[in-house]
Write a protein that holds these residues in place. Structure first.
Motif, short mmCIF file in Angstrom:
data_model
loop_
_atom_site.label_atom_id
_atom_site.label_comp_id
_atom_site.label_asym_id
_atom_site.label_seq_id
_atom_site.Cartn_x
_atom_site.Cartn_y
_atom_site.Cartn_z
N ARG A 11 0.82 -1.20 0.00
CA ARG A 11 0.00 0.00 0.00
C ARG A 11 0.86 1.27 0.00
NH1 ARG A 11 -3.37 -3.16 -1.62
NH2 ARG A 11 -5.07 -3.99 -0.33
N ASP A 12 0.41 2.27 -0.75
CA ASP A 12 1.08 3.57 -0.79
C ASP A 12 0.35 4.52 0.17
OD1 ASP A 12 2.38 5.91 -1.33
OD2 ASP A 12 1.48 6.21 -3.32
N PHE A 13 0.82 4.57 1.40
CA PHE A 13 0.15 5.38 2.41
C PHE A 13 0.39 6.88 2.21
CE2 PHE A 13 0.33 1.23 4.49
CZ PHE A 13 -0.98 1.11 4.93
N THR A 14 1.38 7.24 1.41
CA THR A 14 1.61 8.66 1.16
C THR A 14 0.48 9.28 0.35
OG1 THR A 14 2.90 8.25 -0.87
CG2 THR A 14 4.10 8.30 1.21
N SER A 15 -0.27 8.44 -0.34
CA SER A 15 -1.39 8.95 -1.15
C SER A 15 -2.70 8.99 -0.39
CB SER A 15 -1.56 8.07 -2.40
OG SER A 15 -1.98 6.75 -2.04
N LEU A 16 -2.67 8.55 0.86
CA LEU A 16 -3.89 8.48 1.67
C LEU A 16 -3.92 9.62 2.68
CD1 LEU A 16 -3.96 4.61 2.23
CD2 LEU A 16 -5.34 5.94 0.63
N PRO A 17 -5.10 10.03 3.12
CA PRO A 17 -5.20 11.19 4.03
C PRO A 17 -4.64 10.89 5.41
CG PRO A 17 -7.34 10.16 3.73
CD PRO A 17 -6.43 9.50 2.75
N SER A 18 -4.32 11.95 6.14
CA SER A 18 -3.81 11.86 7.51
C SER A 18 -4.27 13.10 8.28
CB SER A 18 -2.29 11.78 7.48
OG SER A 18 -1.73 11.94 8.76
N PRO A 19 -4.78 12.93 9.51
CA PRO A 19 -4.95 11.66 10.21
C PRO A 19 -6.21 10.93 9.74
CG PRO A 19 -5.73 13.43 11.60
CD PRO A 19 -5.17 14.08 10.37
N ALA A 20 -6.13 9.61 9.68
CA ALA A 20 -7.29 8.84 9.22
C ALA A 20 -7.19 7.39 9.69
CB ALA A 20 -7.39 8.88 7.70
N TYR A 21 -8.33 6.86 10.12
CA TYR A 21 -8.49 5.42 10.30
C TYR A 21 -8.92 4.86 8.95
CZ TYR A 21 -8.88 6.53 15.31
OH TYR A 21 -8.67 6.98 16.58
N ILE A 22 -8.17 3.91 8.43
CA ILE A 22 -8.48 3.38 7.10
C ILE A 22 -8.63 1.86 7.17
CG2 ILE A 22 -7.71 3.19 4.71
CD1 ILE A 22 -6.15 5.78 5.11
N LEU A 23 -9.84 1.40 6.91
CA LEU A 23 -10.10 -0.03 6.84
C LEU A 23 -9.81 -0.51 5.42
CD1 LEU A 23 -12.72 -2.23 8.37
CD2 LEU A 23 -12.75 -2.13 5.88
N ASP A 24 -9.14 -1.66 5.33
CA ASP A 24 -8.74 -2.23 4.05
C ASP A 24 -9.65 -3.43 3.74
OD1 ASP A 24 -7.29 -3.87 2.07
OD2 ASP A 24 -5.63 -2.48 2.41
N ARG A 25 -10.42 -3.33 2.68
CA ARG A 25 -11.40 -4.38 2.35
C ARG A 25 -10.72 -5.72 2.05
NH1 ARG A 25 -16.60 -3.69 2.06
NH2 ARG A 25 -17.51 -1.61 1.87
N GLU A 26 -9.53 -5.70 1.50
CA GLU A 26 -8.85 -6.95 1.21
C GLU A 26 -8.45 -7.67 2.49
OE1 GLU A 26 -5.38 -8.63 -1.83
OE2 GLU A 26 -5.64 -6.47 -1.53
N LEU A 27 -8.03 -6.92 3.49
CA LEU A 27 -7.71 -7.52 4.79
C LEU A 27 -8.98 -8.04 5.47
CD1 LEU A 27 -5.18 -4.87 6.17
CD2 LEU A 27 -4.67 -6.99 4.94
N LEU A 28 -10.06 -7.28 5.36
CA LEU A 28 -11.33 -7.71 5.96
C LEU A 28 -11.80 -9.02 5.35
CD1 LEU A 28 -13.68 -6.94 7.90
CD2 LEU A 28 -14.76 -5.81 5.93
N SER A 29 -11.64 -9.19 4.06
CA SER A 29 -12.12 -10.41 3.40
C SER A 29 -11.38 -11.65 3.90
CB SER A 29 -11.97 -10.29 1.88
OG SER A 29 -10.60 -10.28 1.48
N ILE A 30 -10.11 -11.49 4.27
CA ILE A 30 -9.36 -12.63 4.82
C ILE A 30 -10.00 -13.09 6.13
CG2 ILE A 30 -7.14 -13.33 5.80
CD1 ILE A 30 -5.81 -11.38 3.82
#
Length: 387
Positions: A11-30
């Motif tokens: 994952r490229d976290f530099t492209s995501l907002p901050s501060p933020a809680y970010i749920l990842d759907r791919e991790l959830l599916s596991i």
């Protein structure tokens, strides 16, 4: 490297907002795959505990992979009814006269914490068609942190076996909750204590709620053993509906808290990265448990490695945790992302707006569609919590 490790590394976290809680759907599916396996290979119902995660934007997904939900308050029960679209299992340490009727209107099952609460509200619950249960204290727990251990003799949670001489008329279930991020061996030992102290009532009840704390989605959890324990229990008591209500398991290690370095303070030989998030406000379990969170790209320092403490942005003196070292040994800079791993369960539900510090937004990352913000917080949210 685990599958989740590989996903997070990509994952490229530099492209995501901050501060933020970010749920990842791919991790959830596991996680959902594991929970579905336990549901498929046992006769147990696995229900979602809102006290660990009440992120209702993912309720449609959780609904597909669970057998219901459980609430610990009027607000949680209402949220289940509103956003899951069905009634809930409910347990609270105490019910209040001015809330009980509304709670019952949202519930299929209700567990009472004491005999006196059952005497006070049990008839009303039965009249409303709600199945009644009683929380029991097995006086046994493998949980070592007192804050999360409800099973000593002086605990306010649950009825002791010596006080439950007879099962009150109308009770249909028993409920124990004494695990916390535990393994199947802990459940097996707890069940032995429960059967020893309360097994005499099992032929007179319809359901047995084994509570939460079954961390079946942890990569080191022995799912086969859990399935065997549940199936053996069902074989011994085929009339009993077994219920598990894990909180953490559904959203364990499914997302991060993305922070940013806003300053670097070096005092008395201690180097602190000052972040735009707070341990006290946004990661309170780190200070309460306490536990040291994982940071992507960092590790516990080895002898001789440069150490960095993480500092929160509230004015609480103890709003910090440390220390860590960067995996690649680089010198951090202002503007750099610091990504705390596994910050979705028992995190967002426990946050505060102390100091009025900016509250992280909540978002969902889907590798197919990218990032979507589902909730932003601002001045009005802080103002409206006050009077």
């Amino acid at each position: 490297m685990s599958k989740k490790d590989s996903i997070l590394k990509s994952r490229d976290f530099t492209s995501l907002p901050s501060p933020a809680y970010i749920l990842d759907r791919e991790l959830l599916s596991i996680n959902m795959d594991t929970i579905d396996r336990v549901r498929r290979e046992t006769k147990a119902d696995i229900i979602v505990a809102l006290k660990a995660n009440a992120m209702w934007s993912i309720f449609p997904e959780l609904k597909k992979h669970s057998d219901g939900a459980t609430a610990s308050s009027l607000a949680e029960a209402h949220l289940v009814f509103d956003k899951f679209g069905f009634k809930t299992h409910t347990y609270a340490p105490v019910y209040c006269e001015n809330e009980i009727d509304e709670i019952l209107s949202y519930s299929t099952h209700i567990t009472f914490n004491s005999l006196t609460q059952y005497e006070r509200f049990g008839a009303r619950a039965r009249a409303a068609g709600v199945s009644c249960g009683l929380r029991i204290n097995p006086e046994y727990s493998t949980v070592e942190t007192d804050l999360y251990n409800p099973c000593d003799r002086g605990s306010r949670l649950g009825v002791l076996s010596e006080d439950l001489i007879e099962l009150p008329e109308g009770l249909e279930g028993l409920h124990f909750h004494s695990l916390c991020e535990s393994q199947p061996d802990d459940l097996a030992a707890t069940l032995e204590a429960v059967r020893k102290r309360f097994g005499r009532f099992f032929d007179r009840i319809k359901w047995l709620n084994l509570g939460g704390g079954h961390l079946m989605t942890h990569e080191e959890y022995d799912v086969d053993k859990l399935i065997d324990i549940l199936n053996c229990l069902s074989a011994d008591y085929p009339h009993l509906k077994l219920i598990l209500e894990p909180g953490s398991a559904f959203t364990w290690d499914t997302g991060c808290l993305v922070a940013t370095v806003e300053d670097i303070v070096s005092n008395g030989g201690t180097d602190t990265l000052m972040l735009n998030v707070s341990f006290a406000c946004h990661m309170p379990d780190c200070l309460e448990m306490p536990y040291k969170p994982a940071i992507i790209g960092m590790h516990d320092p080895l002898d001789g490695e440069r150490r960095w403490r993480m500092g929160g942005n509230s004015c609480l003196a103890g709003d910090f945790y440390g220390d860590w070292s960067f995996d690649d040994g680089h010198e951090p800079i202002v503007g750099e992302r610091i990504v705390f791993r596994d910050m979705i369960h028992y995190t967002m539900v426990k946050t505060t707006m102390f100091n009025g510090v900016t509250h992280p937004e909540i978002g969902i990352y889907d590798p197919a569609t990218g990032y979507r913000c589902v909730r932003k917080f601002g001045y009005a949210d802080y103002r409206d919590r006050m009077s």
